[in-house]
Design a protein around this motif. Structure first.
Motif, PDB file in Angstrom:
ATOM      1  N   MET A  54       0.933  -1.115  -0.118  1.00 25.98           N
ATOM      2  CA  MET A  54      -0.082  -0.156   0.058  1.00 25.98           C
ATOM      3  C   MET A  54       0.763   1.217  -0.068  1.00 25.98           C
ATOM      4  O   MET A  54       0.444   2.349  -0.576  1.00 25.98           O
ATOM      5  N   TYR A  55       1.670   1.262   0.580  1.00 26.70           N
ATOM      6  CA  TYR A  55       2.727   2.514   0.924  1.00 26.70           C
ATOM      7  C   TYR A  55       4.028   2.074   0.309  1.00 26.70           C
ATOM      8  O   TYR A  55       4.929   1.111   0.647  1.00 26.70           O
ATOM      9  N   ASP A  56       4.498   2.766  -0.756  1.00 24.19           N
ATOM     10  CA  ASP A  56       5.788   2.803  -1.528  1.00 24.19           C
ATOM     11  C   ASP A  56       6.816   3.506  -0.788  1.00 24.19           C
ATOM     12  O   ASP A  56       6.890   4.376  -0.255  1.00 24.19           O
ATOM     13  N   PRO A  57       7.871   2.566  -0.518  1.00 17.93           N
ATOM     14  CA  PRO A  57       9.034   3.132   0.230  1.00 17.93           C
ATOM     15  C   PRO A  57       9.733   4.250  -0.275  1.00 17.93           C
ATOM     16  O   PRO A  57      10.150   5.128   0.270  1.00 17.93           O
ATOM     17  N   VAL A  58       9.470   4.417  -1.519  1.00 18.06           N
ATOM     18  CA  VAL A  58      10.187   5.641  -2.443  1.00 18.06           C
ATOM     19  C   VAL A  58       9.433   6.905  -2.086  1.00 18.06           C
ATOM     20  O   VAL A  58       9.856   7.942  -1.769  1.00 18.06           O
ATOM     21  N   GLN A  59       8.096   6.602  -2.173  1.00 18.27           N
ATOM     22  CA  GLN A  59       7.111   7.736  -1.917  1.00 18.27           C
ATOM     23  C   GLN A  59       7.492   8.131  -0.254  1.00 18.27           C
ATOM     24  O   GLN A  59       7.085   9.306   0.178  1.00 18.27           O
ATOM     25  N   LEU A  60       7.440   7.185   0.690  1.00 16.90           N
ATOM     26  CA  LEU A  60       7.667   7.330   1.978  1.00 16.90           C
ATOM     27  C   LEU A  60       8.871   8.256   2.095  1.00 16.90           C
ATOM     28  O   LEU A  60       8.978   9.177   3.100  1.00 16.90           O
ATOM     29  N   ARG A  61       9.928   7.857   1.691  1.00 14.41           N
ATOM     30  CA  ARG A  61      11.149   8.569   1.790  1.00 14.41           C
ATOM     31  C   ARG A  61      11.097  10.004   1.374  1.00 14.41           C
ATOM     32  O   ARG A  61      11.559  11.090   2.082  1.00 14.41           O
ATOM     33  N   THR A  62      10.157  10.467   0.273  1.00 16.51           N
ATOM     34  CA  THR A  62      10.212  11.665  -0.036  1.00 16.51           C
ATOM     35  C   THR A  62       9.208  12.307   0.720  1.00 16.51           C
ATOM     36  O   THR A  62       9.346  13.518   1.464  1.00 16.51           O
ATOM     37  N   PHE A  63       8.065  11.731   1.560  1.00 17.59           N
ATOM     38  CA  PHE A  63       7.305  12.276   2.491  1.00 17.59           C
ATOM     39  C   PHE A  63       8.203  12.576   3.762  1.00 17.59           C
ATOM     40  O   PHE A  63       8.108  13.978   4.118  1.00 17.59           O
TER      41      PHE A  63
END
Length: 283
Positions: free
Chosen positions: A1-10
């Motif tokens: 559900m949650y992409d690590p790349v997107q989480l790192r950006t967040f």
């Protein structure tokens, strides 16, 4: 559900409070940062940031996601390190500014030592100005400290915040008398900022307390001896913001590497950048 790349950006946007700075730190376009945040907001069904043309702030749901994002990324990095089968060795001389004494930096260092037991980690806690000098002299390998001032873009931005005046609850600064200051000794960057803004505002001042220890400054402030300039996100218990004094502006904390980088320095830098939101929280 949650992409690590997107989480790192967040996490990077949450740490820098800037889509532009997050893009620079991650080496991507600003539109990519916006896209990653938008997809996370679609996945959670909640707005994560309040933003306009002048500022970026986390929403309550954004604050809640911080801990989850960090845990997911830490698990991802542990799995990657395990299956890569690489072991980092060597001596690492790391310097951290006094600002982080009361934060959760020790948790980051403890996790790093657990993940890399063969690294000989040597920690120095000093004023930011002193750490810059030791790094320039080749006596430190990695430093987490305040940037020296406007125009200083050395290192990788970890965290930006406003600086405020703080003191004991009920303390009032008499506008007709010199401002009583509680400060680090030279070459403290916070000290220099406080003196510069008071001088620019035409406010007389006097040194009420000088200490090379943050604990010493906090004790003097709690005793009501005067006011001190401090990062807004790290106001110690028992102290509050003091009004009626000139604006101190913002402060930036950055990671700076020595001329001879190493795998150990790179690994610790990555751990600090991943867990930078912990640096804005008291231990």
């Amino acid at each position: 559900m949650y992409d690590p790349v997107q989480l790192r950006t967040f996490l990077t946007v949450a740490q820098t409070l800037s889509f532009t700075q997050a893009a620079a730190r991650l080496g991507v376009r600003q539109s990519t940062v916006s896209q990653h945040v938008r997809r996370l907001e679609e996945a959670t069904g909640r707005p994560l940031f309040l933003r306009d043309t002048h500022s970026v702030e986390l929403t309550e749901d954004g604050e809640a996601l911080l801990g989850f994002a960090r845990s997911i990324l830490e698990a991802h990095e542990r799995a990657t390190a395990f299956f890569a089968g690489t072991r980092i060795r060597g001596r690492l001389r790391f310097g951290a500014s006094e600002d982080f004494v009361l934060t959760r930096l020790p948790e980051i260092l403890e996790s790093f030592r657990h993940e890399h037991p063969e690294v000989e980690l040597e920690l120095s806690v000093e004023l930011s100005g002193t750490l810059h000098e030791r790094l320039d002299a080749g006596r430190l390998d990695l430093v987490l400290a305040k940037r020296r001032g406007d125009g200083d873009e050395r290192g990788r931005l970890v965290w930006r915040d406003r600086m405020v005046w703080i003191g004991a609850e009920g303390l009032r600064v008499d506008p007709d008398r010199p401002v009583p200051l509680i400060v680090f000794p030279p070459p403290g960057i916070t000290r220099a900022r406080a003196l510069d803004v008071l001088q620019a505002d035409g406010r007389p001042w006097r040194i009420a307390c000088t200490s090379g220890s943050l604990s010493g400054l906090i004790a003097a402030a709690r005793a009501g001896l005067g006011v001190m300039a401090h990062t807004r996100g790290l106001i110690p218990p028992g102290l509050v913001r003091v009004s009626g004094l000139p604006d101190l502006g913002t402060v930036e904390f950055a990671l700076l590497r020595g001329p001879r980088s190493s795998a150990a320095a790179e690994a610790l830098a990555a751990a600090i950048l991943s867990g930078a939101d912990r640096l804005t929280r008291a231990a």
